[in-house]
Design an enzyme around this catalytic site. Structure first.
Site, PDB file in Angstrom:
ATOM      1  N   ARG A   9       0.846  -1.196   0.000  1.00  0.00           N
ATOM      2  CA  ARG A   9       0.000   0.000   0.000  1.00  0.00           C
ATOM      3  C   ARG A   9       0.874   1.236   0.000  1.00  0.00           C
ATOM      4  O   ARG A   9       1.793   1.353   0.819  1.00  0.00           O
ATOM      5  CB  ARG A   9      -0.843   0.057   1.283  1.00  0.00           C
ATOM      6  CG  ARG A   9      -1.873  -0.996   1.398  1.00  0.00           C
ATOM      7  CD  ARG A   9      -2.930  -0.633   2.409  1.00  0.00           C
ATOM      8  NE  ARG A   9      -2.452  -0.173   3.709  1.00  0.00           N
ATOM      9  CZ  ARG A   9      -3.257   0.212   4.686  1.00  0.00           C
ATOM     10  NH1 ARG A   9      -4.561   0.220   4.509  1.00  0.00           N
ATOM     11  NH2 ARG A   9      -2.785   0.589   5.838  1.00  0.00           N
ATOM     12  N   THR A  35      -1.606   7.379  -0.149  1.00  0.00           N
ATOM     13  CA  THR A  35      -2.872   7.233  -0.884  1.00  0.00           C
ATOM     14  C   THR A  35      -3.614   5.958  -0.482  1.00  0.00           C
ATOM     15  O   THR A  35      -4.799   5.812  -0.764  1.00  0.00           O
ATOM     16  CB  THR A  35      -2.615   7.150  -2.399  1.00  0.00           C
ATOM     17  OG1 THR A  35      -1.863   5.943  -2.651  1.00  0.00           O
ATOM     18  CG2 THR A  35      -1.832   8.357  -2.895  1.00  0.00           C
ATOM     19  N   ASP A  57       0.972  -3.198  12.030  1.00  0.00           N
ATOM     20  CA  ASP A  57       1.404  -3.557  10.675  1.00  0.00           C
ATOM     21  C   ASP A  57       1.839  -5.026  10.656  1.00  0.00           C
ATOM     22  O   ASP A  57       2.862  -5.391  11.243  1.00  0.00           O
ATOM     23  CB  ASP A  57       2.563  -2.647  10.250  1.00  0.00           C
ATOM     24  CG  ASP A  57       2.955  -2.884   8.800  1.00  0.00           C
ATOM     25  OD1 ASP A  57       3.234  -4.043   8.418  1.00  0.00           O
ATOM     26  OD2 ASP A  57       2.970  -1.906   8.034  1.00  0.00           O
ATOM     27  N   ASP A 103       5.439  -5.883   9.203  1.00  0.00           N
ATOM     28  CA  ASP A 103       6.525  -5.481  10.109  1.00  0.00           C
ATOM     29  C   ASP A 103       6.595  -6.414  11.314  1.00  0.00           C
ATOM     30  O   ASP A 103       7.685  -6.741  11.789  1.00  0.00           O
ATOM     31  CB  ASP A 103       6.314  -4.037  10.581  1.00  0.00           C
ATOM     32  CG  ASP A 103       6.707  -3.035   9.508  1.00  0.00           C
ATOM     33  OD1 ASP A 103       7.463  -3.403   8.589  1.00  0.00           O
ATOM     34  OD2 ASP A 103       6.237  -1.879   9.574  1.00  0.00           O
TER      35      ASP A 103
HETATM   36  C1  PRP Z   1      -0.722  -4.930   4.415  1.00  0.00           C
HETATM   37  C2  PRP Z   1      -1.454  -6.238   4.495  1.00  0.00           C
HETATM   38  C3  PRP Z   1      -2.318  -6.197   3.260  1.00  0.00           C
HETATM   39  C4  PRP Z   1      -2.651  -4.746   3.139  1.00  0.00           C
HETATM   40  C5  PRP Z   1      -4.063  -4.542   3.602  1.00  0.00           C
HETATM   41  O1  PRP Z   1       0.317  -4.986   3.534  1.00  0.00           O
HETATM   42  O2  PRP Z   1      -0.606  -7.347   4.547  1.00  0.00           O
HETATM   43  O3  PRP Z   1      -1.675  -6.672   2.089  1.00  0.00           O
HETATM   44  O4  PRP Z   1      -1.750  -4.034   3.988  1.00  0.00           O
HETATM   45  O5  PRP Z   1      -4.456  -3.230   3.426  1.00  0.00           O
HETATM   46  P1  PRP Z   1      -5.581  -2.796   2.376  1.00  0.00           P
HETATM   47  O6  PRP Z   1      -6.717  -3.720   2.584  1.00  0.00           O
HETATM   48  O7  PRP Z   1      -5.893  -1.385   2.795  1.00  0.00           O
HETATM   49  O8  PRP Z   1      -5.008  -2.859   0.994  1.00  0.00           O
HETATM   50  P2  PRP Z   1       1.330  -3.742   3.291  1.00  0.00           P
HETATM   51  O9  PRP Z   1       0.791  -2.822   2.259  1.00  0.00           O
HETATM   52  O10 PRP Z   1       1.658  -3.129   4.632  1.00  0.00           O
HETATM   53  O11 PRP Z   1       2.578  -4.416   2.627  1.00  0.00           O
HETATM   54  P3  PRP Z   1       3.669  -5.401   3.283  1.00  0.00           P
HETATM   55  O12 PRP Z   1       2.953  -6.692   3.596  1.00  0.00           O
HETATM   56  O13 PRP Z   1       4.649  -5.543   2.177  1.00  0.00           O
HETATM   57  O14 PRP Z   1       4.221  -4.754   4.500  1.00  0.00           O
HETATM   58  N1  URA Z   2      -2.172  -3.432   6.936  1.00  0.00           N
HETATM   59  C1  URA Z   2      -1.739  -3.862   8.128  1.00  0.00           C
HETATM   60  O1  URA Z   2      -0.726  -4.562   8.224  1.00  0.00           O
HETATM   61  N2  URA Z   2      -2.424  -3.513   9.238  1.00  0.00           N
HETATM   62  C2  URA Z   2      -3.536  -2.746   9.182  1.00  0.00           C
HETATM   63  O2  URA Z   2      -4.129  -2.463  10.238  1.00  0.00           O
HETATM   64  C3  URA Z   2      -3.968  -2.298   7.925  1.00  0.00           C
HETATM   65  C4  URA Z   2      -3.282  -2.662   6.817  1.00  0.00           C
END
Ligand code: PRP
Ligand code: URA
Length: 209
Positions: A104, A108, A200, A203
Site C-alpha cells: 500500500r 494514498t 502492521d 513489520d
Molecule cells: C498490508 C497487508 C495487506 C494490506 C491490507 O500490507 O498485509 O496486504 O496491507 O491493506 P488494504 O486492505 O488497505 O489494501 P502492506 O501494504 O503493509 O505491505 P507489506 O505486507 O509488504 O508490509
Molecule cells: N495493513 C496492516 O498490516 N495492518 C492494518 O491495520 C492495515 C493494513
C-alpha cells in the site's frame, strides 16, 4: 453476493488475542500467524467435495472418502501473506504455491503491484488467496483482479483480521469470491489501520520495525 464466514472457533479467537498484544514478539507472532493459518484453512475447507474410493485395509476391502475434483493452490499477498502459507500447506500439502507482490502506498493507500508468479495450471485449480489483513480492501481487490486477468476462476480469500469497510468493498468488487475471516474488527482509523487490529502485520512478522 459472496459468502462471508467469520470464525468462531475458540482456538482461533485465543490466538488472535495473543497477536493483537503489542508486547508479543516477532517469533511468537510469526508462529501464531502460521497456527491461525492452519485453523482458518480447516474452517475454510469444510465445503470441499469428497468422492468414494475402494481401498483395502490390512483387514478387508472398504470404501473411503477422498478429496474430489479440483486441485488447490495457495497464493499469498506479499509480504504478510507469506506468514500464512506454511499453515495452509500443513493442511493441504499437495497445494501449489504462487506469489503476488503488492504494497500500500502509505499516503494514498492505493495498492502498488510489483510481482506476480503463479502455477501454470491455476485456471484449473481452486485458489486460496491469503493475507492476514483486509483493511481498505485495495490489496485484496487488486490481487484477485491480477489473478482473474491470468485466467483464475475459482478463488476464496482467507484473512485473519478484517475491517467492515474492506469486506464491503471486496464483496462489491468480487462478488464471486467467498471471504473467510478470523476476526471482524470495528473500523479503520484515519491512517487506514484496522481498529483495534494488530498494527502492521508485515513489520510484526518480519521484525522490520
Ligand atoms: C498490508 C497487508 C495487506 C494490506 C491490507 O500490507 O498485509 O496486504 O496491507 O491493506 P488494504 O486492505 O488497505 O489494501 P502492506 O501494504 O503493509 O505491505 P507489506 O505486507 O509488504 O508490509
Ligand atoms: N495493513 C496492516 O498490516 N495492518 C492494518 O491495520 C492495515 C493494513
Amino acid at each position: 453476493m459472496s459468502k462471508v464466514v467469520v470464525m468462531d472457533h475458540p482456538l482461533i479467537q485465543h490466538k488472535i488475542g495473543v497477536i493483537r498484544k503489542k508486547e508479543t514478539g516477532t517469533r511468537e507472532f510469526r508462529d501464531m500467524i502460521s497456527e491461525i493459518g492452519v485453523l482458518i484453512t480447516y474452517e475454510a475447507t469444510k465445503d470441499l467435495k469428497l468422492q468414494d474410493v475402494e481401498i483395502e485395509t490390512p483387514i478387508c476391502k472398504t470404501t473411503v472418502k477422498e478429496l474430489a475434483g479440483k486441485k488447490l493452490a495457495v497464493i499469498p499477498i506479499l509480504r504478510a501473506g507469506l506468514g500464512m502459507v506454511e499453515g495452509v500447506l500443513a493442511m493441504i500439502p499437495s497445494a501449489k504455491v504462487g506469489h503476488i507482490g503488492l504494497y500500500r502506498n502509505e499516503e494514498t493507500l492505493e495498492p502498488i503491484e510489483y510481482y506476480c508468479k503463479i502455477p501454470k495450471d491455476c485456471d484449473e485449480r481452486d485458489v486460496f488467496v491469503v493475507d492476514p489483513m483486509l483493511a481498505t480492501g485495495g490489496s485484496a481487490i487488486a490481487a484477485i483482479q491480477m489473478l482473474k486477468n491470468r485466467g483464475v476462476k475459482n478463488m476464496r480469500f482467507l484473512c485473519i483480521i478484517a475491517a467492515p469497510e474492506g469486506v464491503k468493498k471486496l464483496q462489491e468488487a468480487h462478488p464471486d469470491v467467498d471471504i473467510y475471516i478470523g476476526a471482524l474488527d470495528d473500523h479503520l482509523n484515519e491512517n487506514g489501520y484496522i481498529v483495534p487490529g494488530l498494527g502492521d502485520a508485515g513489520d510484526r512478522i518480519f521484525g522490520t520495525k
